[in-house]
Design a protein around this motif. Structure first.
Motif, PDB file in Angstrom:
ATOM      1  N   ASP A 227      10.337   7.838   0.447  1.00  0.00           N
ATOM      2  CA  ASP A 227       9.177   8.722   0.348  1.00  0.00           C
ATOM      3  C   ASP A 227       8.082   8.046  -0.471  1.00  0.00           C
ATOM      4  N   ALA A 228       6.862   8.031   0.061  1.00  0.00           N
ATOM      5  CA  ALA A 228       5.767   7.297  -0.569  1.00  0.00           C
ATOM      6  C   ALA A 228       5.271   7.947  -1.846  1.00  0.00           C
ATOM      7  N   ARG A 229       5.616   9.196  -2.105  1.00  0.00           N
ATOM      8  CA  ARG A 229       5.145   9.869  -3.320  1.00  0.00           C
ATOM      9  C   ARG A 229       6.228   9.979  -4.383  1.00  0.00           C
ATOM     10  N   SER A 230       7.419  10.377  -3.988  1.00  0.00           N
ATOM     11  CA  SER A 230       8.493  10.569  -4.969  1.00  0.00           C
ATOM     12  C   SER A 230       9.344   9.326  -5.165  1.00  0.00           C
TER      13      SER A 230
ATOM     14  N   SER B  30       4.717  15.130   8.050  1.00  0.00           N
ATOM     15  CA  SER B  30       4.290  15.936   6.913  1.00  0.00           C
ATOM     16  C   SER B  30       4.562  15.145   5.642  1.00  0.00           C
ATOM     17  N   GLY B  31       3.970  15.565   4.556  1.00  0.00           N
ATOM     18  CA  GLY B  31       4.180  14.855   3.302  1.00  0.00           C
ATOM     19  C   GLY B  31       3.192  13.723   3.124  1.00  0.00           C
ATOM     20  N   ASP B  32       3.582  12.742   2.303  1.00  0.00           N
ATOM     21  CA  ASP B  32       2.688  11.642   1.936  1.00  0.00           C
ATOM     22  C   ASP B  32       2.983  10.346   2.668  1.00  0.00           C
ATOM     23  N   GLY B  33       3.894  10.362   3.609  1.00  0.00           N
ATOM     24  CA  GLY B  33       4.175   9.157   4.370  1.00  0.00           C
ATOM     25  C   GLY B  33       5.439   8.457   3.910  1.00  0.00           C
ATOM     26  N   TRP B  34       5.736   7.342   4.579  1.00  0.00           N
ATOM     27  CA  TRP B  34       6.947   6.575   4.316  1.00  0.00           C
ATOM     28  C   TRP B  34       6.607   5.202   3.762  1.00  0.00           C
ATOM     29  N   LEU B  35       7.543   4.672   3.007  1.00  0.00           N
ATOM     30  CA  LEU B  35       7.556   3.258   2.641  1.00  0.00           C
ATOM     31  C   LEU B  35       8.727   2.628   3.377  1.00  0.00           C
TER      32      LEU B  35
ATOM     33  N   LYS C 178       0.852  -1.182   0.000  1.00  0.00           N
ATOM     34  CA  LYS C 178       0.000   0.000   0.000  1.00  0.00           C
ATOM     35  C   LYS C 178       0.891   1.236   0.000  1.00  0.00           C
ATOM     36  N   ALA C 179       0.410   2.353  -0.612  1.00  0.00           N
ATOM     37  CA  ALA C 179       1.274   3.522  -0.734  1.00  0.00           C
ATOM     38  C   ALA C 179       0.582   4.826  -0.370  1.00  0.00           C
ATOM     39  N   SER C 180      -0.637   4.763   0.141  1.00  0.00           N
ATOM     40  CA  SER C 180      -1.317   6.001   0.524  1.00  0.00           C
ATOM     41  C   SER C 180      -2.445   5.682   1.489  1.00  0.00           C
ATOM     42  N   GLU C 181      -2.743   6.655   2.348  1.00  0.00           N
ATOM     43  CA  GLU C 181      -3.838   6.495   3.301  1.00  0.00           C
ATOM     44  C   GLU C 181      -5.170   6.909   2.696  1.00  0.00           C
TER      45      GLU C 181
END
Length: 690
Positions: free
Chosen positions: A152-155, A134-139, A84-87
């Motif tokens: 970084d879950a977005r970049s 902050s940001g989109d979260g971690w992987l 999963k990559a986003s809440e």
């Protein structure tokens, strides 16, 4: 790598699009990784990845009907992990053996971001807390490298690493522990050497942002070698399940003391497990069997008298109702699943968070077969105490799914229905894909040429549930042929010397039309009188200036024509071929066109004069055609090696001595090193004749 928006695969130069319905049955999807997600309106509950690099998103209906919804093509090597990559967004992430990572939108299959790092990930977990981060979260990733990486879950850029201060090593398995009671998060990992590592995620946020060393908060040797899975019991917040290949164990999370363990039997290896309830767990094996065990009932009461822990790692053993959790007991087998996988199986447990709240054991085999079991809310044994068998709820073969849908429309133009002015779209007889502008050009049986968006057409053709099925495809129609379109060519696809707006088409009536496809205009029409046009190709860029921007045309009467777009005329029409043309090759330096035929003959044409320079058969013909593949070779050297210095019989030369003899076919006057004296004399005589 799959670029954003191009989720159906790599762009190809030319595709026969009317054959698309025949592609899926040949598609190999040897399942290597399966991952389940909480059911969401825009999520596919189960995803599988393959050794070939594809990802399949599966739809699960309430009546346990499973259908593959979307295939994602973007990886160039075997996919090793999914996550999963986003809440809030329906995003998933995938990683491959060669370090590729892709961020996908699970709703429409679009590749949002991609990156390549020098790491091979075997597990990916998403972590985000809005009040801390902050940001989109971690992987959080582990794999074939030391400790844990933070991405970084977005970049998909590497942010930091969670490191170990003692015995750093590869992490075999890990899980995120979230305590509702103390509102703190931890990451629990088991290394390949059997050591347990615990990182405090709640206090690590600032350290990661400041790029400071983030060490583990707890480390202990559990002797859990070859760990396959680790799972925290959220019902009691006291039990930790660790599954190894030869046994599974339950530990007390407060002091990591061993509570129970079960060895594997019958030579089967454990490959994973999950906590079903406070005192029930499910464990599965590599051959597709699942087993549900009941733990002591009193373990389900552990931790309830206290509202919160003073510490995740408190000293001593916490007891409840007078019972000690340090007792080692044997669990009771309640149920098992009925299945014997024909190949290696990968299982996951899906606990749906949306109605009808099913608990599903999902199995994917290397062969591409999917099986499911509905796990009861309260698993129980038989009345006599023996374990209950859970029957399989559904099974699906990916190959069988494609075979069932063979009745799907075989023509993209069928989706266009009736075109303006009441014209039927017609059967597609030729096609070409133009990747740089994403245009699919289709020639039809009625002479029409339809230009539409390639990816939109492919989505509509392959994805049965896509919204584009409900609307027309945007398209343009070129009208100029009165007979069936037999071939299409976009010259810019082959050479940048041509204008990107040019399109060349041939039909059954021996007409070749040069188009400006952006304006829909006919720039010129060539009439060959040579039967249906079979093939169109461009001349090499290093030809003489007079031949550049020319099209080589093969017709049904075995003739080859050279059509100049620059001068709008036919430069040469070679008609002397006695059998069907098999191959056309060039010698740009000498302005020679070499034609190989089915009967093994080779015809060499002088493009400048339009005359036949040479006609050969047998080994000499093979040598002539083969020499065109090596830019450094010349016909002279090849002919010398074939004839050992003796000039072969030249029927064309004898028939017409006025034919121009190309210098490329003159033989060397110096014999090879291994040549005999007699051969040398013969060579000299040939030289005199020349």
């Amino acid at each position: 790598m799959c670029t954003p928006g191009n989720y159906l695969g790599r762009n190809t130069t030319e595709v026969t699009w009317r054959e698309i319905p025949q592609i899926p049955p040949a598609l190999r999807h040897r399942i290597k990784c399966v991952r389940g997600f909480d059911r969401h309106e825009e999520y596919c509950p189960a995803n599988s990845s393959s050794r070939e690099g594809q990802i399949c998103l599966w739809n699960l209906s309430p009546d346990f009907k499973t259908l593959p919804r979307i295939f994602l093509f973007g990886h160039t090597s075997s996919v090793t992990s999914l996550g999963k990559a986003s809440e809030k967004q329906p995003y998933i992430v995938s990683a491959a053996e060669n370090g590729e990572m892709c961020l996908w939108n699970a709703t429409n299959g679009q590749c949002i971001e991609h990156a390549k790092l020098p790491f091979t990930h075997t597990a990916i977990y998403y972590y985000y807390r809005h009040f801390r981060m902050s940001g989109d979260g971690w992987l959080l990733c582990c794999g074939e490298y030391q400790d844990v990486l933070v991405i970084d879950a977005r970049s998909l850029q590497l942010l930091h690493a969670l490191v170990s201060s003692t015995t750093p090593d590869w992490i075999s398995s890990m899980c995120i522990v979230h305590s509702q009671r103390i509102q703190e998060d931890s990451l629990v990992g088991i290394s390949v050497t059997g050591d347990l590592k615990v990182w405090d995620l709640s206090s690590s946020v600032n350290g990661v942002q400041a790029r400071e060393n983030v060490f583990e908060a707890e480390s202990k040797s559990l002797q859990c070698f070859n760990c396959q899975a680790v799972c925290f019991c959220t019902y009691t917040e006291r039990l930790l399940l660790v599954v190894c290949s030869d046994c599974w164990k339950v530990f007390d999370y407060c002091d990591f003391s061993l509570l129970c363990f079960v060895n594997s039997s019958h030579g089967h290896q454990w490959t994973g497990g999950e906590v079903l309830a406070a005192n029930k767990i499910i464990i599965w094996t590599e051959n597709g069997h699942g087993y549900i065990y009941q733990l002591p009932v009193r373990w389900g009461q552990l931790g309830k008298p206290r509202e919160k822990f003073s510490s995740l790692f408190k000293a001593g053993i916490f007891t409840s109702h007078g019972y000690s959790s340090s007792e080692t007991v044997s669990p009771r087998l309640l149920c098992y699943t009925s299945n014997e996988a024909s190949s290696k199986a990968i299982l996951i447990f899906i606990n749906e968070r949306k109605e009808p709240f099913h608990k599903i054991l999902f199995c994917g085999e290397v062969s591409g077969t999917i099986s499911m079991w509905h796990i009861p809310d309260v698993p129980v044994a038989k009345r006599d105490g023996s374990p209950q068998e859970i029957q399989i709820a559904a099974t699906l073969s990916l190959q069988g799914t494609f075979e069932q849908n063979k009745t799907m429309t075989a023509e993209i133009t069928d989706q266009l229905g009736v075109l303006p002015n009441g014209i039927q779209a017609g059967l597609i007889t030729a096609s070409v894909y133009i990747p740089n502008i994403d245009n699919l050009v289709c020639g039809c049986e009625n002479g029409r040429i339809i230009i539409t968006l390639g990816l939109h057409a492919a989505r509509t053709q392959l994805l049965m549930e896509h919204s584009l099925l409900k609307a027309w495809l945007p398209h343009r129609i070129l009208v100029g042929h009165s007979a069936k379109v037999t071939c299409l060519l976009h010259p810019f696809n082959k050479s940048a010397t041509f204008d990107t707006s040019w399109l060349v088409s041939g039909d059954e009536s021996s007409n070749v039309i040069w188009w400006n496809m952006f304006k829909g205009e006919v720039l010129h029409k060539f009439v060959l009188h040579a039967g249906p046009v079979l093939n169109l190709s461009v001349c090499p860029e290093d030809c003489s200036p007079g031949i550049q921007q020319s099209i080589c045309c093969l017709a049904n009467d075995n003739s080859v024509a050279l059509l100049s777009l620059q001068y709008r005329t036919c430069l040469m029409h070679a008609r002397k071929h006695l059998s069907p043309v098999k191959i056309i090759k060039w010698r740009p330096a000498e302005d020679l066109l070499v034609v190989g035929c089915d009967d093994g003959a080779a015809y060499v044409w002088d493009v400048e004069t339009g005359t036949l320079d040479r006609h050969e058969t047998g080994d000499v013909a093979k040598a002539i055609i083969g020499s065109c593949d090596d830019a450094s070779s010349t016909f002279m050297n090849v002919m010398d090696s074939v004839s050992l210095g003796v000039r072969p019989f030249d029927p064309v030369k004898k028939k017409n001595t006025n034919y121009k003899q190309s210098g490329s076919f003159k033989f060397s006057t110096s014999p090879p090193a291994f040549q005999t004296t007699e051969n040398s004399k013969a060579s000299e005589k040939v030289t005199e004749i020349i």
